[in-house]
Design an enzyme around this catalytic site. Structure first.
Site, PDB file in Angstrom:
ATOM      1  CD  GLU C 155      -3.035  -1.047   2.299  1.00  0.00           C
ATOM      2  OE1 GLU C 155      -2.969  -0.556   3.178  1.00  0.00           O
ATOM      3  OE2 GLU C 155      -4.170  -1.569   2.100  1.00  0.00           O
ATOM      4  CD  GLU C 308      -4.337  -5.731   2.027  1.00  0.00           C
ATOM      5  OE1 GLU C 308      -5.075  -5.056   3.021  1.00  0.00           O
ATOM      6  OE2 GLU C 308      -2.757  -5.708   2.202  1.00  0.00           O
TER       7      GLU C 308
END
Lengths: 677, 677, 677
Positions: C155, C308
């Site tokens: 991320e 995710e």
């Protein structure tokens, strides 16, 4: 030997007075003050809280002569003194000469003089300077006859995130964990690659890119409370070392987040507390009662002191509603009813300068011919009549558990919902008991519960071995136990205990859960089952938080009627077949009537009655029994008549009462059994 | 000798134009601009406000040649220039080479280049650099024929909390107090142990653990205003030293919190102001009128300049509503009506770059064939017709008191309620006067009130000797006085004056109070007494703030009907038996109708009429008399007819009018007595 | 050659699994995990994302042995591994030993360890350390048979405003602009005297007195994205250099503001994305669809991975609603329908420690016998049945333009209204298409539009040459174009393009504007013209933003009915007489029905049908065609029957279907043409 605080009230009766800051006034005003204090019934004032800069205008200099005069003057007027160490607010020069004494906040900003409390509790230089002035003060006044109590610092609550704190935090962690592996295990540093190489690498919580480690944060809260307590203890020890034999204390602040008062309470000779109820909140009388029961609990039932309250409005809220003299009187009598042997104020004379120039005082800017001051005078006269109550105790059969560590751990961020707040829950579970006139002791989890027939656990998020054992013992003995949501979730390191929750006491509850669930903003309907209640509630609503529960070995009292949890238990009760008390499990945040019904059910099954049957707060009259006195406080807007079988004398009026007493609106009575005629 | 600003408008008529930033455009655009300015009726532009980096691309270098060309071009087109010193926004290199020139905010963060205004007004290096470029600019253009005015800096409002400011703040304090004991007394440092050992220990307000000393904060505000003013003055003096004889000024910002314009006004040759009314606020026309009356008051009645306004929408609010050309015209005529002899804009041509690329301009991105530009052209033509108005004065018999020090002191935190705001009160007391068409002068407390029959004091929190004396003199002379809540509470050091309030003028009011009271959120009912009003109001409500008052020697006009103050006076009026005017005391925040009724009562008793009887803003037409001109501004959505007895000529249309004039919706007339035919 | 990601799914089918953090657990738990993963249908887990401190407990030390064991164990159980470089979260010692690796925020505060992500992407020391551990990891596991994919960092979204960033920002600017004059021109430094003397004087945006230069801010955003991408690229290159041939990627975060994924997408072997829909938002299914269409668009139509998602509730919102297993299943199938060939979670096993201890996981604290885990098992079985879908594509005839640079530039402060938000607009224009079951590709402005019959441009604020050319080409070819407000306003330097807007394509729109207008809070009525609509809407409302438009060569579809824009066009459509498609211009923020009618008109004129006629989300069933499969997702609370002419097999159940299929509430079908019998 009699506790040393009781010796003071034996002499003086209920203590009445307030903070007095003579350095703000000319000596001529001191004389007027002493006279007016006497006229208002004042028998104790706290002096010197903010006098450091006056005592020590330059480093090492001492000027105590003015205080000699103040103490002598007060003593001459028969007013006792609670002498403060002035260490809460160092003079500006300390921060200027020693910037390391100044606290650094979470953002790395070093706070400066210009307000108050600008010290790091970890600063060695601050600690030494505070100790030096304390020693000199104690040496000078250890035996002054006016001084009947010592007051260390003020409202301890400083936090430092800087280098001074970092050093001491590391020391504290070394002492707690021994090895860095111990710290790594406790902090769960396997998460997010946080493993520490050495204690030297550890920092206080500061600004981070995202959520901080919750155990690091919890330990920093523990450390901060311990560090503040160390400041208190070393000053107290210095006072004792000077030969002082009267009580030494400091002032607590109720449910204050930065100090674990369970750890502090053993270090004070009398628990003292500052109470500023929010007058805009209609439930503030119940919340004040809870705080007062906490203060009594901290002292294990001993008398405590209301050290500060406001005669009228405060000035630190955004909008500070006034306090009527009637409200002031009811709240003060409430404190005495719940164990206070002192009712004091911040402050005697309203300041004309400084940040609290608009905080009300016993003597307003406009002088004695004022609504506020007349109320103060009346209260002084009332309290003088309550002398027989001093030293007596408040009986209770219901315990409510509360502790700071659970509170801290429960509110670390990264939760299912941040809207579930421990204090909200504690207040929510307390209010129905208050409404029903039930006497409650606030007890630390893990302490003995042998005295209680009902134990209420609103939210003890961290449930350790001792707390579990005490609960099991109480239940086994037959006491009822009411358990609220998010209890027993974590261990002492704030790690979630895996398995169905409440993992350590699920067998006791006879119910267990697998998922915590944030409820929609509008809440969800809850249906009460028709059969098992002592007092059948209608339907109700749950909000904020629910739990996906299963009744393993319990009766379902209420069920979620809609949403993600539809059809599942919201409230259960396990009634053991053999010996042992019932256990209620409340897996959500119920509305007030429904939570009230749960507690009514528990009270009924545990055969707990109101302290004064027939006089309950829900009916307008708060009733408390202390020693052999019955306090009746009419908090409603109309007169109320209370049945009190037998013959009594009202201490406030001296009048005799038989079988019933009528209280005008906002009025009170303190009944003691009439002397046989 | 004629004031030097009047010499300019004598020559040019009403000034019309705006900020012009030629450095943003190619020379070819300059030529188009000059032509379009002429076509729009522009006669003055402000140039060079943000030109420092262009003039001085590297330290010590100078490039003025491009500005020579700009000035010559404008002059050739007959456009006068208000030449700015470029010192509001230093080039980035100044902060890079001299970080001490950069301001430090309250958190200790040093602000950086990349925006504008990145200078500390206390920085010696900044001050020297600003003075150097100003001197060179003045030397070059002192006698340029285009330059008819000088404009120093821009919107002075910088604050520094860093070390440069600390040094100068200490100097300022030494000058003010002489000794550190003087400072300690003034700041009330006996409170919270804040006593200073030496001036060297004093700091500007920075981040502190809790509320800062209110007098420290007040003095820092005074200091900041003075420091900014010193920046202005030294540049102005340099301009004068270069032989400049035309007016020198800077642009104010209405009720701007960081500069005490009463102190500044004496230093400018013409008061100039930037006005950006909030178009989302339906009361903005009244609020603009108040600001304009303030500007006229700052100059003691002399003509002033609207230095900046927006031709359409602003871009610095979160949501910027458009300004219709009709609204722009009405607001601009309003300014002229209330004393402005100049109507200027930020800016001439809309920027395509930078932080204000979406701020409207006289010439939009889309060019001349736009609604906005057509409105600008029309306004230019209108203003040219108003030349006869230039230099004339606006008569008023009502004074409204306002000062910055009171405002600052009144809003230091730690109050009964932070919801009581001085500007809210000033606006609240002004609006009923505006609604009723009454001409108002805004006057500094302490200034002479001899010209007025009614004095309105919305909230003069600090009432010093001079202000008290002026009020007493006016009342004694027979003028009415209307006093609002929290007036006369504090002395010049922001210490509360003890005793019943308003302590210094309670005798004048015939009423006095003992307690300030925050009112519940819902407010409380107020009952008007039936007898004594000129205009009997119905019942009303009070909110925010009330006062526990006693009528000592006054008629009660209205009473609190419920709550803590139930039955006590809310509004009183003292009508002296002998000579002297009536004094109204308003001890709360009344709703608009009820406060209107109080002021109507005062106007009636003081025999004050609307400027144009029959044309009042409450009826849709704002009417103002200036010199012999009558400005009629129809702010309603329908046509309105106004009776104007006599024969007039409408300057805007040239048409003759007799006895009445009909204004279409959103239209205006400026009538002057018709020349005898 | 087949794309390398397709080789993985060819082998494994749809990927199913999640982040797995073995360092949090004992080896005994690893073994249980591997077994339970198999039982849940897991075939891929991402390991090592947060393992740096475990791999490298002290600088330069390496401990990989435990990971050897993990990988071998997983491989033995047939579970493939997506091996992460652990560089998202450096060990605390890195920041302690090298404070320059720690990011500094806009306020100048250096962030510290204790959370995660505490690195500056510009730090040379961080970059070197990250590269070193990556190289060693790659060398050790390049050929491990379990490792089928590599995952770089996590991320990416770090921002540094400190000195490390300043140095690299200057380098980046030198590369972009060559000369400081180039920078000055691009940044419009003529505004507010911001001209730079040298690149050395430039700083990242930090705290400034007022609004920062918008192009400086835009360039800093560009730089930050580039700098993060450089971090990614050098690690990816190191992995490749070690001989790795399997796909390398990192996880995106949908419409994440800090990284321009158009620039990133070319650097990953498969686009992977983290998706956490807000379950409190009823429009989240449409918003998720948009994100998924974006992910497919980033990869130019190739399969992507849902890297995710949460099995139940998240824990980082203030209040995290639960996710039902049915919702999880529908959302997961939605991702596959829209091109995902992997459905993964954060994380496999719920953490008991750390900041995400309450984030749901595939395996909850309470274990396998839970609602959440049963849902996870069912989904695993479902996905295994969808193997035939892997590798196929989603056809679409409608393009929706979106780019990061326009978004960034459009939201720099100093606007007509800050309430106009690019993402709101993108979602608003997408939702009617989703409601109507229309397949949409998200396309970068400037990319080829040859495949599309309709192009929707919600807000492309910056319209560069390529984007203009592509739009013109599409329209010329006959495609319809729908243009939303504030499109084509600025050039690539975020300078406003002067002239009537949308300056570069006003001719195409046949309409042009002169003024952007903030609308009143209540909005304004909009009247639809009766004639020209495909689907006649009733009246509607416009809010937030309007434009003062003129129809130059277009039909007016709707008109503002009140306010500043009364009577002027709100929506226009140009229908060219010759060849070329229609162009709609929407000059305001329309309510949902009215904007829906505009898009319905466009769909009708472009002859675009729903992907599955008769099954549209507005009717409760989201329908998507991928390859030859038809995904039908019943998002309503009741059963729905969908007409699907022909004979089909439902991959989820194996059942045959002819001409119609009935879906229970919250259930789904994935139909493929039946094999001939």
């Amino acid at each position: 030997m009699q506790p040393i605080f009781d010796q003071v009230t034996d002499d003086l009766g209920i203590l009445y007075g307030g903070d007095y800051n003579p350095e703000q006034w000319d000596p001529a005003v001191w004389r007027e003050d002493a006279r007016l204090m006497r006229e208002a019934g004042v028998n104790l004032v706290t002096v010197g809280v903010f006098s450091w800069a006056r005592y020590e205008p330059e480093p090492g200099v001492r000027d105590f002569a003015w205080m000699d005069e103040v103490l002598d003057l007060l003593h001459a007027h028969g007013i006792a003194v609670d002498l403060a160490t002035p260490t809460a607010s160092p003079p500006p020069w300390l921060g200027v000469d020693h910037p390391d004494t100044l606290p650094v906040d979470r953002d790395g900003v070093r706070l400066v003089p210009g307000s108050r409390n600008q010290f790091s509790p970890s600063s060695r230089v601050y600690r030494a300077a505070a100790l030096a002035i304390t020693r000199d003060l104690a040496a000078r006044y250890a035996t002054h006859p006016a001084v009947r109590m010592w007051h260390v610092g003020n409202e301890y609550g400083q936090v430092d995130h800087g280098e001074e704190a970092a050093r001491e935090f590391r020391r504290w962690l070394r002492e707690r964990y021994g090895t860095v592996d111990g710290l790594n295990a406790a902090w769960g540093t396997t998460f997010w690659s946080q493993r520490y190489r050495s204690f030297d690498d550890v920092l206080p919580p500061r600004r981070t890119p995202y959520l901080v480690n919750p155990t690091q944060s919890l330990d920093f809260r523990r450390f901060t409370s311990d560090e503040l307590l160390a400041c208190y203890r070393e000053q107290r020890d210095a006072i004792r070392a000077a030969g002082v034999t009267v009580p030494v204390t400091t002032n607590f602040m109720g449910f204050f987040a930065l100090a674990d008062y369970w750890a502090w309470a053993g270090e004070v000779d009398v628990v003292a507390d500052d109470q500023y109820p929010d007058l805009a909140d209609p439930r503030s009388p119940a919340d004040s009662a809870l705080v007062q029961d906490l203060m009594r609990g901290l002292g294990d039932g001993a008398p405590w002191m209301l050290m500060e309250q406001a005669a009228g409005a405060t000035s630190w809220r955004e909008h500070n509603l006034p306090r009527t003299p009637e409200r002031l009187r009811l709240d003060s009598l409430q404190a005495v009813a719940r164990g206070a042997d002192g009712v004091c104020f911040f402050q005697w004379r309203a300041s004309t300068v400084g940040a609290e120039r608009f905080h009300s005082a016993m003597l307003p800017h406009a002088g004695v011919d004022t609504r506020v001051h007349r109320g103060v005078q009346r209260l002084g006269a009332d309290l003088a009549r309550l002398r027989p109550v001093a030293g007596t105790r408040v009986p209770a059969r219901t315990a409510l558990l509360f502790d700071w560590e659970s509170w801290w751990a429960a509110e670390e961020p990264g939760r299912v919902t941040e809207r579930l707040r421990t204090l909200d829950q504690v207040r929510a579970f307390y209010r129905p008991l208050w409404d029903r006139g039930v006497a409650v002791d606030v007890v630390r989890p893990g302490a003995s519960l042998d005295a209680y027939d009902l134990v209420v656990v609103p939210q003890t998020y961290v449930l350790d071995d001792a707390a579990e054992a005490a609960l099991r013992k109480a239940a086994a003995r037959g006491a009822g136990v009411v358990v609220g949501p998010m209890t027993g979730v974590a261990d002492g390191n704030a790690h979630v205990v895996p398995g169905r929750f409440p993992a350590r006491v699920a067998d006791l509850a006879g119910a267990s859960g697998e998922e915590w669930v944030a409820l929609p903003d509008a809440g969800v309907a809850v249906a009460a089952e028709p059969g098992p209640w002592a007092e059948l509630p209608g339907g109700g609503r749950a909000t904020v938080h629910g739990e996906l529960l299963r009744a393993d070995d319990a009766t379902v009292l209420a069920t979620f009627a809609e949403g993600y949890l539809a059809g599942l238990p919201a409230v259960t009760r396990r009634d053991p077949e053999g010996p042992g008390g019932s256990v209620w499990y409340v897996g959500t945040v119920l509305d007030e009537p429904l939570l009230g019904a749960v507690l009514a059910d528990a009270l009924a099954r545990c055969a707990i009655e109101p302290a004064v049957p027939g006089a309950v707060a829900a009916g307008g009259v708060e009733a408390v029994v202390r020693g052999d006195a019955v306090f009746l406080l009419n908090r409603s807007d109309t007169a109320r008549t209370v049945a009190v079988p037998g013959r009594w004398t009202d201490l406030l009026t001296g009048r005799d009462v038989a079988d019933a007493v009528t209280l005008p609106a906002h009025d009170a009575a303190v009944l003691t059994p009439a002397k046989s005629s």
